[in-house]
Write an enzyme that holds these catalytic residues in place. Structure first.
Site, short mmCIF file in Angstrom:
data_model
loop_
_atom_site.label_atom_id
_atom_site.label_comp_id
_atom_site.label_asym_id
_atom_site.label_seq_id
_atom_site.Cartn_x
_atom_site.Cartn_y
_atom_site.Cartn_z
N CYS A 1 7.11 -7.72 -12.25
CA CYS A 1 7.41 -7.38 -13.51
C CYS A 1 8.76 -8.27 -13.95
O CYS A 1 9.84 -8.30 -13.17
CB CYS A 1 7.86 -5.80 -13.53
SG CYS A 1 8.72 -5.21 -15.00
N CYS B 1 11.86 -6.03 -14.61
CA CYS B 1 12.25 -5.70 -13.42
C CYS B 1 13.22 -6.57 -12.61
O CYS B 1 14.15 -6.38 -11.99
CB CYS B 1 11.15 -5.27 -12.39
SG CYS B 1 10.06 -3.98 -13.29
#
Length: 240
Positions: free
Chosen positions: A164, A167
């Site tokens: 991600c 992230c």
């Protein structure tokens, strides 16, 4: 009046440009989650489901009937879409809506007539407990997770994924808090796609998501790339 005329003209031109841009900007056709499910069910075996993530992500978890569709260059993309039917309903997803959004635009530009993105991506699909084909184990149980929260300190849990992008942007911030506030904050990192049941039970439907606990009770929760100052403020308020 002459003094204000140039300013008036500039404001008028800016407003006109804004209207034209809004009318010509690419359309983002994101339906509701319920509408996505409805269209997918209606399409049945006629659905073309494309996973826009990396092949290794696809191998771990994917929607039933989906094919891996991570295309590196234009030549490969042209070959890949030649194998698809432009008139069949096509469904696309990625982790959220980054890669799927780009693929959706590219398909529409190439004449695909019915393209639907999964709103919230696979993060939301898994977070809501929807079924996936998976090669990954069940991960942490809720009981084990709750046991890990037991601490005299505040506990900050970071639900994310190594795949991600958002992230990865948040990770250095969480890491700095882990080291700077080690005496008062315990930091736990959870790889969401290796802990699907837990992700559902905790109610995480977007990545990254931070959850702050005090005495096993949730006192703050935030999704997205949260600024460090906002996290520090939540920690300070939880310590009051």
């Amino acid at each position: 009046m002459r003094t204000f005329r140039p300013l008036f003209v500039w404001v008028w031109l800016l407003a006109a440009h804004t209207v034209v841009f809004a009318q010509t900007a690419p359309r983002r056709d994101l339906v509701s989650f319920e509408e996505f499910e409805s269209r997918l069910a209606k399409a049945g075996k006629n659905a073309q489901i494309l996973d826009a993530r990396l092949p290794e992500e696809y191998a771990q978890n994917h929607l039933e009937g989906a094919v891996s569709f991570s295309v590196a260059n234009e030549a490969d993309f042209t070959k890949a879409i030649a194998k698809l039917d432009k008139n069949k309903p096509t469904f696309i997803y990625s982790i959220a809506n980054g890669r799927s959004g780009k693929l959706a635009r590219d398909l529409r530009d190439n004449g695909f007539t019915e393209v639907t993105e999964l709103p919230g991506g696979l993060s939301k699909w898994i977070g809501l407990g929807k079924p996936v084909v998976s090669t990954v184990g069940p991960g942490l149980s809720l009981a084990d997770y709750q046991a890990s929260l037991k601490s005299d300190k505040l506990v900050l849990v970071d639900f994310g994924s190594r795949y991600c992008g958002s992230c990865k942007k948040l990770a250095p911030t969480v890491d700095s808090i882990k080291h700077e506030q080690a005496s008062s904050v315990k930091v736990i990192t959870i790889e969401a796609y290796e802990n699907k049941s837990l992700t559902k039970e905790v109610g995480v439907t977007a990545l990254p998501t931070l959850i702050l606990y005090r005495g096993n009770q949730v006192v703050w929760k935030k999704s997205g790339v949260t600024p460090k100052a906002e996290i520090e403020r939540a920690l300070a308020e939880a310590n009051l």
